[in-house]
Design a protein around this motif. Structure first.
Motif, PDB file in Angstrom:
ATOM      1  N   GLY A 107     -17.425  -1.698 -10.662  1.00 11.17           N
ATOM      2  CA  GLY A 107     -17.772  -1.646  -9.238  1.00 11.17           C
ATOM      3  C   GLY A 107     -16.922  -2.545  -8.364  1.00 11.17           C
ATOM      4  O   GLY A 107     -17.355  -2.975  -7.289  1.00 11.17           O
ATOM      5  N   ILE A 108     -15.716  -2.844  -8.795  1.00 11.85           N
ATOM      6  CA  ILE A 108     -14.822  -3.727  -8.045  1.00 11.85           C
ATOM      7  C   ILE A 108     -13.898  -2.897  -7.161  1.00 11.85           C
ATOM      8  O   ILE A 108     -13.248  -1.957  -7.634  1.00 11.85           O
ATOM      9  CB  ILE A 108     -13.988  -4.600  -9.003  1.00 11.85           C
ATOM     10  CG1 ILE A 108     -14.911  -5.564  -9.769  1.00 11.85           C
ATOM     11  CG2 ILE A 108     -12.910  -5.367  -8.248  1.00 11.85           C
ATOM     12  CD1 ILE A 108     -14.201  -6.355 -10.853  1.00 11.85           C
ATOM     13  N   VAL A 109     -13.820  -3.240  -5.884  1.00 11.76           N
ATOM     14  CA  VAL A 109     -12.911  -2.585  -4.956  1.00 11.76           C
ATOM     15  C   VAL A 109     -11.687  -3.489  -4.767  1.00 11.76           C
ATOM     16  O   VAL A 109     -11.800  -4.596  -4.224  1.00 11.76           O
ATOM     17  CB  VAL A 109     -13.574  -2.328  -3.596  1.00 11.76           C
ATOM     18  CG1 VAL A 109     -12.583  -1.675  -2.632  1.00 11.76           C
ATOM     19  CG2 VAL A 109     -14.814  -1.461  -3.767  1.00 11.76           C
ATOM     20  N   PRO A 110     -10.505  -3.073  -5.240  1.00 15.26           N
ATOM     21  CA  PRO A 110      -9.325  -3.941  -5.153  1.00 15.26           C
ATOM     22  C   PRO A 110      -8.908  -4.158  -3.694  1.00 15.26           C
ATOM     23  O   PRO A 110      -8.957  -3.235  -2.883  1.00 15.26           O
ATOM     24  CB  PRO A 110      -8.249  -3.162  -5.913  1.00 15.26           C
ATOM     25  CG  PRO A 110      -8.978  -2.104  -6.676  1.00 15.26           C
ATOM     26  CD  PRO A 110     -10.206  -1.799  -5.908  1.00 15.26           C
ATOM     27  N   PRO A 111      -8.474  -5.367  -3.345  1.00 18.28           N
ATOM     28  CA  PRO A 111      -7.951  -5.612  -1.995  1.00 18.28           C
ATOM     29  C   PRO A 111      -6.561  -4.998  -1.856  1.00 18.28           C
ATOM     30  O   PRO A 111      -5.916  -4.633  -2.846  1.00 18.28           O
ATOM     31  CB  PRO A 111      -7.902  -7.137  -1.916  1.00 18.28           C
ATOM     32  CG  PRO A 111      -7.732  -7.573  -3.339  1.00 18.28           C
ATOM     33  CD  PRO A 111      -8.491  -6.589  -4.174  1.00 18.28           C
ATOM     34  N   ALA A 112      -6.105  -4.904  -0.628  1.00 19.88           N
ATOM     35  CA  ALA A 112      -4.781  -4.331  -0.384  1.00 19.88           C
ATOM     36  C   ALA A 112      -3.698  -5.325  -0.795  1.00 19.88           C
ATOM     37  O   ALA A 112      -3.852  -6.543  -0.649  1.00 19.88           O
ATOM     38  CB  ALA A 112      -4.629  -3.975   1.082  1.00 19.88           C
ATOM     39  N   ALA A 113      -2.606  -4.804  -1.330  1.00 20.94           N
ATOM     40  CA  ALA A 113      -1.465  -5.636  -1.713  1.00 20.94           C
ATOM     41  C   ALA A 113      -0.268  -5.222  -0.866  1.00 20.94           C
ATOM     42  O   ALA A 113      -0.106  -4.047  -0.523  1.00 20.94           O
ATOM     43  CB  ALA A 113      -1.149  -5.468  -3.192  1.00 20.94           C
ATOM     44  N   SER A 114       0.577  -6.191  -0.539  1.00 18.95           N
ATOM     45  CA  SER A 114       1.769  -5.889   0.251  1.00 18.95           C
ATOM     46  C   SER A 114       3.001  -6.421  -0.459  1.00 18.95           C
ATOM     47  O   SER A 114       2.936  -7.391  -1.214  1.00 18.95           O
ATOM     48  CB  SER A 114       1.656  -6.523   1.644  1.00 18.95           C
ATOM     49  OG  SER A 114       1.539  -7.931   1.545  1.00 18.95           O
ATOM     50  N   GLY A 115       4.098  -5.740  -0.221  1.00 19.96           N
ATOM     51  CA  GLY A 115       5.349  -6.178  -0.829  1.00 19.96           C
ATOM     52  C   GLY A 115       5.355  -6.060  -2.338  1.00 19.96           C
ATOM     53  O   GLY A 115       6.017  -6.845  -3.030  1.00 19.96           O
ATOM     54  N   ALA A 116       4.626  -5.083  -2.881  1.00 21.98           N
ATOM     55  CA  ALA A 116       4.563  -4.922  -4.337  1.00 21.98           C
ATOM     56  C   ALA A 116       5.932  -4.563  -4.887  1.00 21.98           C
ATOM     57  O   ALA A 116       6.658  -3.753  -4.308  1.00 21.98           O
ATOM     58  CB  ALA A 116       3.550  -3.835  -4.688  1.00 21.98           C
ATOM     59  N   ARG A 117       6.274  -5.180  -5.991  1.00 22.25           N
ATOM     60  CA  ARG A 117       7.571  -4.920  -6.618  1.00 22.25           C
ATOM     61  C   ARG A 117       7.446  -5.034  -8.137  1.00 22.25           C
ATOM     62  O   ARG A 117       6.791  -5.948  -8.657  1.00 22.25           O
ATOM     63  CB  ARG A 117       8.619  -5.890  -6.094  1.00 22.25           C
ATOM     64  CG  ARG A 117       8.241  -7.343  -6.249  1.00 22.25           C
ATOM     65  CD  ARG A 117       9.060  -8.246  -5.318  1.00 22.25           C
ATOM     66  NE  ARG A 117       8.723  -9.661  -5.503  1.00 22.25           N
ATOM     67  CZ  ARG A 117       7.676 -10.250  -4.941  1.00 22.25           C
ATOM     68  NH1 ARG A 117       6.847  -9.558  -4.168  1.00 22.25           N
ATOM     69  NH2 ARG A 117       7.428 -11.531  -5.129  1.00 22.25           N
ATOM     70  N   ALA A 118       8.047  -4.084  -8.801  1.00 19.05           N
ATOM     71  CA  ALA A 118       8.063  -4.108 -10.260  1.00 19.05           C
ATOM     72  C   ALA A 118       9.249  -4.924 -10.730  1.00 19.05           C
ATOM     73  O   ALA A 118      10.367  -4.756 -10.241  1.00 19.05           O
ATOM     74  CB  ALA A 118       8.148  -2.688 -10.806  1.00 19.05           C
ATOM     75  N   LEU A 119       9.002  -5.811 -11.669  1.00 21.13           N
ATOM     76  CA  LEU A 119      10.051  -6.663 -12.233  1.00 21.13           C
ATOM     77  C   LEU A 119      10.340  -6.145 -13.633  1.00 21.13           C
ATOM     78  O   LEU A 119       9.539  -6.322 -14.549  1.00 21.13           O
ATOM     79  CB  LEU A 119       9.577  -8.123 -12.262  1.00 21.13           C
ATOM     80  CG  LEU A 119       9.063  -8.651 -10.902  1.00 21.13           C
ATOM     81  CD1 LEU A 119       8.495 -10.054 -11.062  1.00 21.13           C
ATOM     82  CD2 LEU A 119      10.176  -8.635  -9.876  1.00 21.13           C
TER      83      LEU A 119
END
Length: 737
Positions: free
Chosen positions: A487-499
């Protein structure tokens, strides 16, 4: 060279492989015919012929054997000479796999009175003939009681009422190349009885013969219905969404990619994937699963299953001719045409057995009067009784009846076996090698542990889910699935980047958050001894560990593993209890494989290439094991081919249905044990059937020669054994648990 044409006929009334054999023998001799393929279960015949063939003459030839023949609706296909449009040996009509064919047919050395098998028994030609023969016999008894002087003639007339159709087919079969048919034995015995003034017994014997065959046909219908009922599960119509509107269309017209609406309580009309909605799906009609399965967006659904409590939008992934149920029926049809070694032996034996019976009956009738001073009428009577006792009906059906019933019962559980040889081989397995991923395990990782270091576990999962939002990577999906479950709603993420090779980073709620491998995390934050020990312990359990770092501080860890299937441990134990050795062959790393193997109690061989799996299967065979290999049918293909029996585990995919000798459609490890048990029960059933058929014949042969029994008990021994064998085989149709 003239073109070769292929024409398909619908043939009604075939009950068994013997029926197909008679038709094959007759049609193959017709001018211009190059090949014949007769499918009992599909009720069809394919004839490859040139332009000189007379199709009407072919139809009349088959009709003369007692079968109803009509040209198929589709136009005959023309092919260049020498091409091979189908496998002549498979005996299956490949164009029928998407329709509603007649299923598993059980019968004996028949050809008796072949009419449509649908509807009540008394409406069929066989039923009407039996009723007419019974009425004629009853009238003959009445006439004989009132007018004793004409009693003999009354019984002769009553006998001919039932015998004329039988004799006609006997003659037609003989002219078509099958002289030693059950009809011929029956005709000789009945006519001979009249000649020696036993007309009452002759009439009764003909009637009892028809009754026995009618009972056998009724019992056989139950096996046909077992698979035929599968095709009835698929709705005839569907609600198609197109151009913003929903309209009802025939289900068979649904194209791949079409979107259909499935209302609560409706049966799903096609195989597909859910694109909107979540509901409990009752898969019991197709898979035997007792409890509904909760499914949502992206999950696969099968035609014929029942939608539960919510509307679903489903994208069609298979046309009607290729949906799971259609392919199950197609596979069972093909399997019925593939004979087991025991069945082939019985067929070969019967070819010599029947002429042998005729010879023995002739010797019994002739030798005592000629050389021992016996009375001719007495010994001819005994010879005729021996002829009836020797009818091979029960013996010939002893194996195919059991195999047809077992294949049908297995198919309804999602256990598909490609023929009697595979069914027989499964019961002989002494070692089974399993793939790990997708076979013993679910095939997709799940979050097993969320470990808190500097932040609460729930917060660790919430931030990890924020980083993985929108990703389709299996580990990301595992984290997102666990968050949704809690029941967890994830917060918004910005600038996501895969390393690359390290992990993923983003800004979440004003903080810099990183989730990645322990090595990459150690470059961003100091790992305490507690964190290192916890990571090592989780790795030792075969789990993949990702560490969460928030603003340069280690916050927690998320551990994931491809977990064993819920029934894997119990399924493997059932195999061990049955005396079968189990071993896991996997390309996964040794640490993960050993952790899963320890949890399941199975021997493990890890870090294997496909050729290594094949080599190990060969080593087991050289050690004296009869080996089964279970995998997904792709990277396990070499080992599947090398094994004595290859079994594909999968959810109804083409690979699962086509690459191995058998398939477990619904991924239950416990079904492997059920499959081997079904095989062993089938072989016991076959043994019982052979003992019944030969045992009764042996007893009555002795009593007949000794003068204790006569024609009545002889025919009762034959038809009684036939019915007993069929009913015994039908016990295999009981639901598999």
């Amino acid at each position: 060279m003239p073109d070769v044409k292929e024409t398909r006929f619908r043939v009604e009334g075939m009950d068994c492989a013997s029926c197909a054999g008679k038709i094959d023998t007759a049609v193959r001799r017709m001018p211009g015919v190059s090949d014949v393929s007769v499918s009992v279960t599909a009720g069809s015949m394919r004839v490859r012929h040139d332009s000189t063939s007379d199709l009407e003459a072919i139809r009349r030839k088959v009709s003369g054997l007692g079968y109803a023949v009509t040209p198929a609706a589709d136009v005959p296909a023309e092919m260049p000479a020498g091409t091979d449009g189908h496998d002549p040996g498979c005996g299956h009509d490949h164009d029928l796999h998407g329709r509603a064919p007649e299923a598993a047919a059980i019968g004996g050395l028949h050809g008796h009175d072949h009419g449509p098998s649908e509807g009540p028994w008394w409406k069929g030609r066989k039923g009407r003939l039996t009723i007419l023969a019974g009425a004629a016999l009853a009238i003959a008894y009445g006439i004989g009681h009132l007018f004793p002087a004409v009693e003999t003639y009354a019984f002769v007339v009553a006998m001919f009422v039932g015998l004329v159709p039988i004799a006609r087919r006997a003659v037609m079969a003989a002219l078509a190349g099958t002289p030693f048919s059950i009809e011929m034995l029956m005709t000789i015995a009945a006519v001979g009885a009249v000649i020696i003034n036993a007309s009452e017994e002759a009439a009764a014997v003909v009637f009892l013969f028809l009754v026995g065959e009618l009972l056998e046909g009724v019992a056989a219908g139950k096996a046909r219905d077992s698979i035929r009922s599968l095709s009835a599960l698929v709705p005839k119509t569907a609600l198609l969404e197109a151009d913003g509107r929903t309209r009802q269309v025939p289900a068979e017209e649904l194209a791949v990619g079409a979107v259909i609406l499935v209302r609560p309580g409706d049966r799903i009309s096609a195989d597909g994937a859910i694109i909107e909605g979540e509901s409990a799906i009752d898969e019991a009609p197709v898979t035997g699963e007792s409890t509904p399965v909760r499914k949502g967006e992206g999950d696969t659904v099968f035609a014929g299953t029942v939608n539960g409590d919510a509307a679903l939008r489903v994208r069609v992934t298979a046309a009607a001719a290729d949906n799971t149920i259609a392919r199950v029926i197609k596979l069972v049809e093909e399997a019925q045409e593939s004979k087991a070694p025991t069945e082939r032996f019985i067929d070969r034996f019967s070819k010599y057995y029947t002429p042998g019976v005729v010879a023995v009956a002739a010797l019994v009738a002739v030798i005592p009067p000629l050389f021992l001073g016996g009375v001719w009428s007495e010994w001819i009577y005994k010879g005729l009784a021996v002829l009836l006792i020797g009818c091979p009906c029960a013996l010939v059906i002893s194996t195919p009846a059991a195999i047809a019933a077992a294949l049908s019962a297995g198919a309804r559980r999602g256990l598909l076996m490609k023929g009697g040889a595979v069914l027989e081989g499964l019961g002989k397995l002494t070692a089974i090698a399993f793939d790990k991923t997708g076979t013993l395990t679910e095939g997709r990782p799940k979050v097993t542990d969320v470990v808190a270091f500097s932040r609460p576990a729930r917060e660790v999962l919430r931030l990890a889910a924020a980083l993985e939002a929108g990703s389709s990577h299996p580990l990301a999906l595992a984290i997102l699935g666990k968050a949704a479950e809690d029941g967890i709603v994830p917060p918004a993420a910005s600038g996501a980047r895969a390393l690359g090779g390290k992990g993923v980073a983003a800004a979440v709620e004003g903080r810099e958050v990183f989730l990645g491998s322990p090595k990459a995390a150690a470059e961003r934050a100091a790992l305490s001894e507690e964190a290192s020990a916890a990571t090592t312990a989780l790795n030792d359990d075969g789990k993949t560990v990702s560490l969460l770092v928030v603003d340069g501080v280690l916050a927690g860890a998320v551990a994931m593993r491809d977990e064993p299937r819920a029934d894997a441990a119990a399924g493997l134990k059932a195999l061990k209890d049955a005396g079968i050795r189990t071993i896991m062959l996997t390309g996964d790393n040794a640490r993960t494989a050993k952790a899963v193997g320890a949890a399941l109690g199975i021997e493990v061989r890890a870090e294997l290439m496909p050729e290594d799996k094949q080599r190990i299967v060969g080593e087991l065979q050289r050690e004296g094991f009869t080996v089964g290999k279970i995998g997904d049918g792709i990277n396990d293909a070499p080992a599947l081919a090398a094994a004595d029996v290859g079994i594909a585990m999968g959810g109804g995919t083409d690979v699962a249905l086509e690459t191995a000798d058998a398939a477990i459609l619904h991924g239950r490890v416990g079904d492997v044990a059920l499959m081997t048990d079904l095989s062993r029960r089938t072989m016991r059933n076959i043994t019982q059937n052979i003992v019944i058929s030969l045992g009764l014949k042996g007893v009555f042969l002795v009593t007949t020669v000794a003068g204790i029994t006569g024609l009545w008990p002889a025919i009762l021994a034959d038809t009684g054994a036939t019915v007993l064998v069929t009913l015994n085989a039908l016990r295999l149709l009981r639901p598999i648990r």
